[in-house]
Design a protein around this motif. Structure first.
Motif, PDB file in Angstrom:
ATOM      1  N   VAL A   1       0.846  -1.201   0.000  1.00  0.00           N
ATOM      2  CA  VAL A   1       0.000   0.000   0.000  1.00  0.00           C
ATOM      3  C   VAL A   1       0.880   1.250   0.000  1.00  0.00           C
ATOM      4  CG1 VAL A   1      -1.934  -1.071   1.197  1.00  0.00           C
ATOM      5  CG2 VAL A   1      -0.098  -0.011   2.511  1.00  0.00           C
ATOM      6  N   ARG A   2       0.264   2.387  -0.249  1.00  0.00           N
ATOM      7  CA  ARG A   2       0.987   3.659  -0.253  1.00  0.00           C
ATOM      8  C   ARG A   2       0.260   4.676   0.627  1.00  0.00           C
ATOM      9  NH1 ARG A   2       3.553   6.727  -5.393  1.00  0.00           N
ATOM     10  NH2 ARG A   2       4.579   4.706  -5.407  1.00  0.00           N
ATOM     11  N   PRO A   3       0.643   4.789   1.889  1.00  0.00           N
ATOM     12  CA  PRO A   3       0.012   5.791   2.765  1.00  0.00           C
ATOM     13  C   PRO A   3       0.305   7.223   2.292  1.00  0.00           C
ATOM     14  CG  PRO A   3       1.200   4.158   4.045  1.00  0.00           C
ATOM     15  CD  PRO A   3       1.606   3.974   2.623  1.00  0.00           C
ATOM     16  N   MET A   4      -0.450   8.154   2.823  1.00  0.00           N
ATOM     17  CA  MET A   4      -0.379   9.546   2.367  1.00  0.00           C
ATOM     18  C   MET A   4       1.017  10.144   2.470  1.00  0.00           C
ATOM     19  SD  MET A   4      -3.827  10.540   4.371  1.00  0.00           S
ATOM     20  CE  MET A   4      -4.081  12.233   3.890  1.00  0.00           C
ATOM     21  N   THR A   5       1.636   9.908   3.642  1.00  0.00           N
ATOM     22  CA  THR A   5       2.968  10.492   3.829  1.00  0.00           C
ATOM     23  C   THR A   5       3.950   9.929   2.808  1.00  0.00           C
ATOM     24  OG1 THR A   5       3.328   8.798   5.495  1.00  0.00           O
ATOM     25  CG2 THR A   5       2.782  10.992   6.291  1.00  0.00           C
ATOM     26  N   ALA A   6       3.832   8.620   2.555  1.00  0.00           N
ATOM     27  CA  ALA A   6       4.748   7.986   1.611  1.00  0.00           C
ATOM     28  C   ALA A   6       4.571   8.568   0.219  1.00  0.00           C
ATOM     29  CB  ALA A   6       4.518   6.470   1.589  1.00  0.00           C
ATOM     30  N   ALA A   7       3.312   8.844  -0.143  1.00  0.00           N
ATOM     31  CA  ALA A   7       3.058   9.410  -1.463  1.00  0.00           C
ATOM     32  C   ALA A   7       3.762  10.753  -1.611  1.00  0.00           C
ATOM     33  CB  ALA A   7       1.552   9.563  -1.688  1.00  0.00           C
ATOM     34  N   ILE A   8       3.637  11.594  -0.592  1.00  0.00           N
ATOM     35  CA  ILE A   8       4.299  12.908  -0.671  1.00  0.00           C
ATOM     36  C   ILE A   8       5.797  12.720  -0.828  1.00  0.00           C
ATOM     37  CG2 ILE A   8       4.751  15.079   0.510  1.00  0.00           C
ATOM     38  CD1 ILE A   8       2.170  14.683   2.074  1.00  0.00           C
ATOM     39  N   ALA A   9       6.363  11.901   0.046  1.00  0.00           N
ATOM     40  CA  ALA A   9       7.821  11.753   0.058  1.00  0.00           C
ATOM     41  C   ALA A   9       8.332  11.136  -1.234  1.00  0.00           C
ATOM     42  CB  ALA A   9       8.241  10.907   1.255  1.00  0.00           C
ATOM     43  N   ALA A  10       7.615  10.152  -1.739  1.00  0.00           N
ATOM     44  CA  ALA A  10       8.112   9.439  -2.915  1.00  0.00           C
ATOM     45  C   ALA A  10       7.928  10.240  -4.193  1.00  0.00           C
ATOM     46  CB  ALA A  10       7.398   8.080  -3.034  1.00  0.00           C
ATOM     47  N   GLU A  11       6.853  11.019  -4.273  1.00  0.00           N
ATOM     48  CA  GLU A  11       6.498  11.615  -5.551  1.00  0.00           C
ATOM     49  C   GLU A  11       6.944  13.059  -5.726  1.00  0.00           C
ATOM     50  OE1 GLU A  11       2.314  10.946  -6.133  1.00  0.00           O
ATOM     51  OE2 GLU A  11       2.508   8.885  -5.428  1.00  0.00           O
ATOM     52  N   MET A  12       7.274  13.726  -4.616  1.00  0.00           N
ATOM     53  CA  MET A  12       7.622  15.133  -4.749  1.00  0.00           C
ATOM     54  C   MET A  12       8.810  15.321  -5.688  1.00  0.00           C
ATOM     55  SD  MET A  12       6.654  18.073  -4.186  1.00  0.00           S
ATOM     56  CE  MET A  12       5.569  18.462  -2.842  1.00  0.00           C
ATOM     57  N   GLY A  13       9.729  14.366  -5.664  1.00  0.00           N
ATOM     58  CA  GLY A  13      10.919  14.479  -6.497  1.00  0.00           C
ATOM     59  C   GLY A  13      10.609  14.502  -7.983  1.00  0.00           C
ATOM     60  N   GLU A  14       9.537  13.808  -8.369  1.00  0.00           N
ATOM     61  CA  GLU A  14       9.245  13.723  -9.796  1.00  0.00           C
ATOM     62  C   GLU A  14       8.132  14.668 -10.240  1.00  0.00           C
ATOM     63  OE1 GLU A  14       6.530   9.687  -9.797  1.00  0.00           O
ATOM     64  OE2 GLU A  14       8.546   9.654  -8.946  1.00  0.00           O
ATOM     65  N   ALA A  15       7.517  15.348  -9.275  1.00  0.00           N
ATOM     66  CA  ALA A  15       6.425  16.251  -9.630  1.00  0.00           C
ATOM     67  C   ALA A  15       6.989  17.551 -10.193  1.00  0.00           C
ATOM     68  CB  ALA A  15       5.563  16.548  -8.401  1.00  0.00           C
ATOM     69  N   VAL A  16       6.348  18.040 -11.250  1.00  0.00           N
ATOM     70  CA  VAL A  16       6.773  19.306 -11.843  1.00  0.00           C
ATOM     71  C   VAL A  16       6.328  20.447 -10.934  1.00  0.00           C
ATOM     72  CG1 VAL A  16       6.578  20.830 -13.835  1.00  0.00           C
ATOM     73  CG2 VAL A  16       6.488  18.333 -14.133  1.00  0.00           C
ATOM     74  N   VAL A  17       7.294  21.315 -10.587  1.00  0.00           N
ATOM     75  CA  VAL A  17       6.961  22.425  -9.697  1.00  0.00           C
ATOM     76  C   VAL A  17       5.860  23.277 -10.317  1.00  0.00           C
ATOM     77  CG1 VAL A  17       7.813  24.532  -8.620  1.00  0.00           C
ATOM     78  CG2 VAL A  17       9.265  22.497  -8.698  1.00  0.00           C
ATOM     79  N   GLY A  18       4.798  23.491  -9.527  1.00  0.00           N
ATOM     80  CA  GLY A  18       3.704  24.327 -10.017  1.00  0.00           C
ATOM     81  C   GLY A  18       2.679  23.539 -10.818  1.00  0.00           C
ATOM     82  N   GLY A  19       2.960  22.274 -11.110  1.00  0.00           N
ATOM     83  CA  GLY A  19       2.006  21.449 -11.824  1.00  0.00           C
ATOM     84  C   GLY A  19       0.910  20.961 -10.886  1.00  0.00           C
ATOM     85  N   LEU A  20      -0.087  20.319 -11.477  1.00  0.00           N
ATOM     86  CA  LEU A  20      -1.210  19.869 -10.674  1.00  0.00           C
ATOM     87  C   LEU A  20      -0.782  18.801  -9.662  1.00  0.00           C
ATOM     88  CD1 LEU A  20      -4.017  20.885 -10.584  1.00  0.00           C
ATOM     89  CD2 LEU A  20      -4.744  19.028 -12.102  1.00  0.00           C
ATOM     90  N   HIS A  21       0.132  17.929 -10.082  1.00  0.00           N
ATOM     91  CA  HIS A  21       0.628  16.875  -9.195  1.00  0.00           C
ATOM     92  C   HIS A  21       1.285  17.495  -7.960  1.00  0.00           C
ATOM     93  CE1 HIS A  21       3.307  13.019  -8.776  1.00  0.00           C
ATOM     94  NE2 HIS A  21       2.355  13.080  -7.872  1.00  0.00           N
ATOM     95  N   PHE A  22       2.128  18.499  -8.202  1.00  0.00           N
ATOM     96  CA  PHE A  22       2.789  19.251  -7.129  1.00  0.00           C
ATOM     97  C   PHE A  22       1.754  19.794  -6.143  1.00  0.00           C
ATOM     98  CE2 PHE A  22       4.501  23.359  -5.594  1.00  0.00           C
ATOM     99  CZ  PHE A  22       5.767  23.003  -5.166  1.00  0.00           C
ATOM    100  N   HIS A  23       0.729  20.440  -6.666  1.00  0.00           N
ATOM    101  CA  HIS A  23      -0.312  20.989  -5.797  1.00  0.00           C
ATOM    102  C   HIS A  23      -1.071  19.887  -5.074  1.00  0.00           C
ATOM    103  CE1 HIS A  23       0.501  24.960  -7.088  1.00  0.00           C
ATOM    104  NE2 HIS A  23       0.162  24.745  -8.348  1.00  0.00           N
ATOM    105  N   ALA A  24      -1.268  18.753  -5.772  1.00  0.00           N
ATOM    106  CA  ALA A  24      -1.997  17.645  -5.153  1.00  0.00           C
ATOM    107  C   ALA A  24      -1.236  17.130  -3.934  1.00  0.00           C
ATOM    108  CB  ALA A  24      -2.197  16.522  -6.164  1.00  0.00           C
ATOM    109  N   LEU A  25       0.092  17.067  -4.031  1.00  0.00           N
ATOM    110  CA  LEU A  25       0.882  16.585  -2.902  1.00  0.00           C
ATOM    111  C   LEU A  25       0.789  17.551  -1.714  1.00  0.00           C
ATOM    112  CD1 LEU A  25       4.005  15.172  -4.793  1.00  0.00           C
ATOM    113  CD2 LEU A  25       2.061  13.915  -3.851  1.00  0.00           C
ATOM    114  N   PHE A  26       0.760  18.855  -2.027  1.00  0.00           N
ATOM    115  CA  PHE A  26       0.561  19.830  -0.939  1.00  0.00           C
ATOM    116  C   PHE A  26      -0.819  19.673  -0.315  1.00  0.00           C
ATOM    117  CE2 PHE A  26       3.985  22.692  -0.107  1.00  0.00           C
ATOM    118  CZ  PHE A  26       4.837  22.533  -1.180  1.00  0.00           C
ATOM    119  N   ALA A  27      -1.801  19.371  -1.155  1.00  0.00           N
ATOM    120  CA  ALA A  27      -3.157  19.178  -0.628  1.00  0.00           C
ATOM    121  C   ALA A  27      -3.192  17.982   0.322  1.00  0.00           C
ATOM    122  CB  ALA A  27      -4.137  18.997  -1.776  1.00  0.00           C
TER     123      ALA A  27
END
Lengths: 291, 282, 254
Positions: free
Chosen positions: A234-260
């Motif tokens: 499984v992928r808990p919320m914290t893990a998602a932020i930590a794992a995906e922030m590196g590949e998220a485009v700054v200012g993109g929707l994914h980036f904002h989703a991780l902040f959400a």
């Protein structure tokens, strides 16, 4: 005159914590807002698909929320059994010497960095469980719960022990005096009296488990699917932020989703802390310890 | 008789819970120590990583963690101490103080990864510090703040009120009393708090993931705007990003042991301090 | 009585801890180079009153003072006065000896330093003289750099008196200075107080009536926050005008 300046200077510096707390919530709001606007609050929270990088992307965090719920729930069971159990042991059964060793030991164990727990879970617990239980992958919700559970033991144990020790000795004496044995005294008088203190311990342990990042990132397996069994990755919320922030485009929707997601985590832990504080205040009032 | 049976079962299960806890925690320490020791040698502490992270040492990661930790404490200590002084020595008791206290309490409960997000948005992006020692230290510093405030406050409260009264009674000002009487008396307690915070800060990973840490640097950082390797992050990276899992796991054992050792050493020092302080007060 | 010089004059002083009134309409005069004793059963407000004279109660939250207290005709609770300077001029010795956790020398040096005495030689001179006045010099002259916490209780209290004397106060407040001391140390302190009144004005709170009779010139009897009787000690102890004073002195209550 000079005295007044010092006072105001200190007052100003003391406000830093307020500033940071407010700053954190504003930052999370501002950075997380776009995703709520574009995806919609309901679809974001209850969408079953989390494919942030596919085209078109899906931003439903239900799998992440459920993963957090499962892993935290499992961890809590382990944490309560072991944590409250050892608190009772330290308080009721341990002699002076044992106590003098156990209390600092628990404190030190609370200080072991989460990355070390994560590493341990990854290299030892996961392969061990995989062989023992004959499951397809060792890195799964169960392993995550187990390691996370161990991590919450020191928190739950030391706060529960404090709560037990606040119970006035007279309660215990009164119970023993009417012919109850030690176990009856413990379960029917001492633990109920310390009940809200122990609840505080559990809530704080839960808050820590929900926010814990490195451990779940390393041992939960990382699959973003709504779990149906404890032995799925499984992928808990914290893990998602930590794992995906590196590949998220700054200012993109994914980036904002991780902040959400961060925003939601922030409010969950805030809620837990406020509840814990309220419960513990009631506890102190009940035992006449309010200060 | 049934009464005693229940008692026996009850206490046995409590005993069992404690044994299991200690066993599990002992396992962690034992395995990491046993496997880690074989990796640790002089080179491990002094050399840079070689051959795609399969050989050499982790010196840059140790140095990076050192810088990040120092930076965080340099930021958090004055701020935290000032806050504790305000709350203990000046606090007029009221809404203001309650708001401050509530903020500290809640700041302590914020998940570490959320601090990381804050650091990313504010220090890395908004202030433009980039992924750097500076951003990482500030992020870690904010995280360490509640702990430093709490321990400083405890140390200040432990200073007997009679010292303050006696100092004021000979005509010292409020500030002179704080500076010359209260702070020196509280110093051991404050230091204990700082030492414990060092342990907590050095082992944190999530807050530096997006603000300071990187898997590999050529050599050592040369300014506060450099990105750095850090021990905890290095463990994570070795386990998840490398191409030679077997050799890298060995190195990760070594790093974990260093962190573990750091935590134990720091706790031991803190316990010693506390013990000595208790003697002084009696 | 009228030809004596009044140093401190309290007029209609009321004092409150939150809602609770601790002192009711107290008026009394403290005379120069005399010992004024405040007696009464515990909880009567005598300690509260003495702590008003150097505004130590400022440290207690949620308290309020009404009325006027004059030191040399200046109201100590009004704007013009500097509370730090007030406390230097009106020194205080506390119930429990409270030396700082520093060396004997530093305990005295501290007050001089915070009061801006820069010259070290001058400070040393003042420290020695204060220790001599407090009758402690002979006992500690060879161990000035040792911790003050190593002294006996009686010595510690004399050190606190010396600490107070070092900054050259005009009035000294003693808040039950012998409460935690043995009889021999108590005698020492009492003799010292009689010695000190030649140079200083002294106010002492005591729960020990014999002590008040032995060392004071004036006695004030407080009961439940009210000043029942105030006058020359010999008169109070021999021909009290109030029935309540008589009952207290004869041990009927308290």
């Amino acid at each position: 005159m000079k005295e007044k300046i010092y006072r105001q200077l200190f007052a100003l510096l003391a406000f830093a914590s307020v500033l940071f707390l407010v700053g954190i919530s504003i930052t999370l709001f501002v950075e997380g807002l776009p995703v709520f606007m574009e995806v919609g609050v309901f679809d974001f929270l209850f969408g079953k698909l989390w494919y942030p990088t596919s085209d078109p992307p899906d931003f439903g965090i239900l799998p992440l929320i459920m993963a957090t719920v499962w892993v935290t729930g499992g961890a809590l069971v382990i944490g309560i059994v072991l944590g409250v159990g050892s608190a009772i042991y330290i308080h009721e059964m341990a002699g002076r010497t044992q106590r003098a060793i156990l209390k600092p030991t628990v404190e030190i164990l609370a200080a072991i960095p989460s990355i070390v727990y994560g590493f341990f879970g990854m290299v030892l617990v996961a392969p061990f469980l995989q062989r023992l239980l004959d499951i397809p992958v060792g890195l799964c919700a169960f392993t995550g719960s187990l390691v996370l559970g161990i991590m919450t033991v020191p928190t739950i144990c030391s706060i529960s022990e404090d709560a037990l020790s606040y119970v006035p000795h007279s309660f215990r004496e009164a119970s023993l005096a009417v012919g109850a044995n030690r176990w009856q005294t413990l379960t029917q008088v001492v633990i109920p009296a310390a009940g809200s203190g122990i609840s505080t311990a559990i809530i704080l342990g839960m808050s820590r488990a929900v926010g814990e990042t490195m451990t779940v990132l390393m041992v939960c397996g990382g699959a973003a699917m709504v779990p149906t069994s404890f032995f799925q990755p499984v992928r808990p919320m914290t893990a998602a932020i930590a794992a995906e922030m590196g590949e998220a485009v700054v200012g993109g929707l994914h980036f904002h989703a991780l902040f959400a997601i961060g925003l939601i985590l922030f409010f969950i832990t805030l809620l837990f802390n406020v509840v814990a504080e309220m419960v513990s205040r009631r506890f102190r009032l009940k035992l006449g310890l309010a200060g | 008789m049934k009464k005693n049976m229940t008692q026996f079962i009850g206490f046995s299960s409590v005993y069992l819970a404690t044994v299991i806890t200690l066993f599990l925690l002992g396992m962690i320490v034992y395995f990491i120590a046993a496997k880690g020791f074989s990796v640790l040698d002089w080179e491990f502490f002094t050399e840079v990583p070689k051959r795609g992270m399969t050989e050499g040492g982790v010196a840059p990661a140790i140095v990076g963690t050192f810088y990040l930790t120092i930076g965080a404490i340099v930021f958090a200590l004055p701020l935290g101490l000032a806050c504790a002084i305000y709350l203990c020595e000046y606090s007029p008791k009221g809404i203001v103080v309650n708001v401050i206290r509530m903020s500290i309490y809640n700041l302590a409960g914020v998940p570490s990864v959320v601090f990381g997000l804050f650091g990313l948005a504010v220090f890395v992006k908004y202030f433009g510090f980039g992924v750097s020692i500076l951003s990482g230290s500030l992020t870690l510093g904010i995280m360490a703040l509640p702990r430093i405030i709490a321990s400083s406050e405890e140390a200040l409260l432990a200073v007997p009120q009679s010292y303050r009264e006696a100092s004021l009674a000979v005509g010292a000002t409020h500030w002179q009393t704080i500076k010359k009487m209260v702070l020196p008396s509280a110093l051991p307690g404050i230091l204990t708090g700082v030492i414990l915070s060092i342990g907590a800060v050095a082992g944190e990973t999530a807050p530096i993931l997006f603000t300071a840490a990187t898997f590999y640097t050529r050599g050592y950082p040369d300014s506060v705007f450099s990105e750095v390797m850090a021990l905890p992050y290095h463990i994570y990276a070795l386990m998840t990003e490398g191409t030679h899992p077997a050799e890298q796991t060995e190195i990760a054992y070594g790093c974990s042991l260093i962190l573990l050792f750091l935590v134990f050493a720091i706790s031991a020092v803190a316990i010693f301090f506390r013990y000595r302080q208790r003697i002084v007060h009696e | 009585m009228n030809n004596e010089m009044v140093r401190i004059k309290a007029e209609n002083v009321n004092f409150y801890y939150g809602q609770k009134q601790a002192l009711k309409n107290i008026s009394l005069d403290v005379y120069q180079n005399k010992v004024t004793a405040l007696i009464g059963p515990s909880g009567c407000g005598k300690s509260t009153f003495i702590r008003l004279l150097n505004r130590m109660n400022d440290l207690v939250p949620r308290t309020r003072v009404e009325g006027n207290i004059f030191l040399d005709n200046v109201d100590i609770n009004r704007g013009q006065i500097d509370v730090v300077d007030l406390r230097r001029r009106v020194g205080m010795v506390f119930q429990k000896p409270n030396p700082f956790p520093k060396s004997i020398f530093e305990n005295l040096n501290y007050g001089l330093k915070v009061n801006g005495c820069k010259n070290r030689a001058e400070r040393e001179k003042k420290i020695i003289s204060a220790l001599q006045k407090a009758a402690l010099w002979q006992e500690v002259k060879d161990r000035l750099n040792e911790s003050a916490l190593g002294l006996s209780g009686g010595q510690q209290q004399r050190l606190c008196i010396a600490r107070c004397l070092a900054v050259n106060p005009e009035v000294i407040l003693f808040d039950e200075p012998c409460a935690s001391l043995d009889p021999i140390s108590t005698r020492y302190i009492e003799e010292l107080i009689l010695e000190l009144k030649r140079d200083y004005t002294i106010v002492i709170v005591t729960h020990n009536m014999q002590q008040a009779a032995r060392i004071s010139d004036f006695t004030a009897f407080l009961y439940l926050g009210e000043l029942i009787e105030f006058g020359l000690t010999e008169k109070i102890f021999t021909v009290p005008t109030q029935k309540m004073t008589e009952e207290y002195l004869s041990g009927k209550f308290g």
